[in-house]
Design an enzyme around this catalytic site. Sequence first.
Site, PDB file in Angstrom:
ATOM      1  CB  CYS A 189      -0.924  -0.016   1.214  1.00  0.00           C
ATOM      2  SG  CYS A 189      -1.912   1.473   1.329  1.00  0.00           S
ATOM      3  CB  CYS A 211      -0.673   2.532   3.996  1.00  0.00           C
ATOM      4  SG  CYS A 211      -2.145   1.878   3.238  1.00  0.00           S
ATOM      5  CG  ASP A 212       3.126   1.101   4.384  1.00  0.00           C
ATOM      6  OD1 ASP A 212       2.602   1.543   5.425  1.00  0.00           O
ATOM      7  OD2 ASP A 212       2.968  -0.056   3.976  1.00  0.00           O
TER       8      ASP A 212
END
Length: 305
Positions: free
Chosen positions: A133, A136-137
């Site tokens: 992701c 997200c990261d």
Amino acid sequence: MIYDVIIIGSGPAGLSAAIYAKRAELSVMVIEKAGLSGGQVINTYEVDNYPGIPGIGGFELSIKFREHADKLGATFVNGEVSDFSINDKVKTVTLDDGTSYEANSIIIATGGTPRHLDVPGEKELSGMGVSYCATCDGAFFKNKKVAVIGGGDVAVEDAIFLARICEHVYVVHRRDQFRASRHLATRLQELPNVTIIWDSVVSKINGEDKVESIDIMNLKTEESMSYDLAGVFIAVGYMPNSESYKKIIATDAGGYIIAGENCETNVPGIYAAGDIRTKDLRQIITAAADGANAITAVEKYLNNI
Ligand code: NAP
């Protein structure tokens, strides 16, 4: 209580179904796994093809969908489906905490989960530089070198997003052209800090307690190369979350639930909506359309039982 319809999953298909169900005055329960609505859309940095709201953030769009369902009074419960059975016309859904819910119809809108590469180092370094992701990261890799693996819309969108944060982005794709839309591919190819490595696959992800490099093999020349980098974003598609339903509902070879535009499965009263069903185009808008079609089919079914 026996609900008119239980919707499993709260991505665009599930939330759209919840909205249509409430508007049709059906009693409805939505089961969501993560306690967060939106499905894969949450992880999308920018959505630029949903009519009327160009460039909206995926997270923001998810919140809008959820707020719409809440405003109409849809009921949500958190949990993962552990069992699923049919007794005459009543369907029972059991969650991992043991609670059970009954309904006359079910809409399965459980979408998919990221596919893995299954190469050495992937599992060991997952969460330590290997990610599924980018939104997200990505921020963890500010000013670092990363690779994105894959050639679809998600891989190309992820690479465009990461190029804004990271020093350099390598995109590793197993063929010599993208599956992603031309518009996205052109945007990617114009970026100065992106290198596309065609016809190549990752053979190994290296590192002790964090990713340090990847080994790549060119499928045409069989030449191997190693790239030093800090992050590997794997975006090679999704697998349908249909495991819990396969014993009752027909799926195709890829595990997708076999259903047409009206979302009807081989079992009367059970419907599949969104990315989980067999279809040509998996997009937010087609998932949302499925939610509407599924509820229309549910209404017809409920009128005849
Ligand atoms: P996808 O379109 O299935 O693309 C997966 C990519 O990964 C393909 O390029 C595929 O290569 C590659 N791949 C698959 N298995 C691999 C492996 N083992 N090793 C290396 N490469 C591998 O999946 P996606 O990009 O996750 O997108 C899923 C769906 O969501 C698609 O229908 C997409 O259009 C849609 N989507 C839409 C939007 C949007 O509308 N804004 C945004 C994101 C996603 P090949 O090309 O060789 O098959």
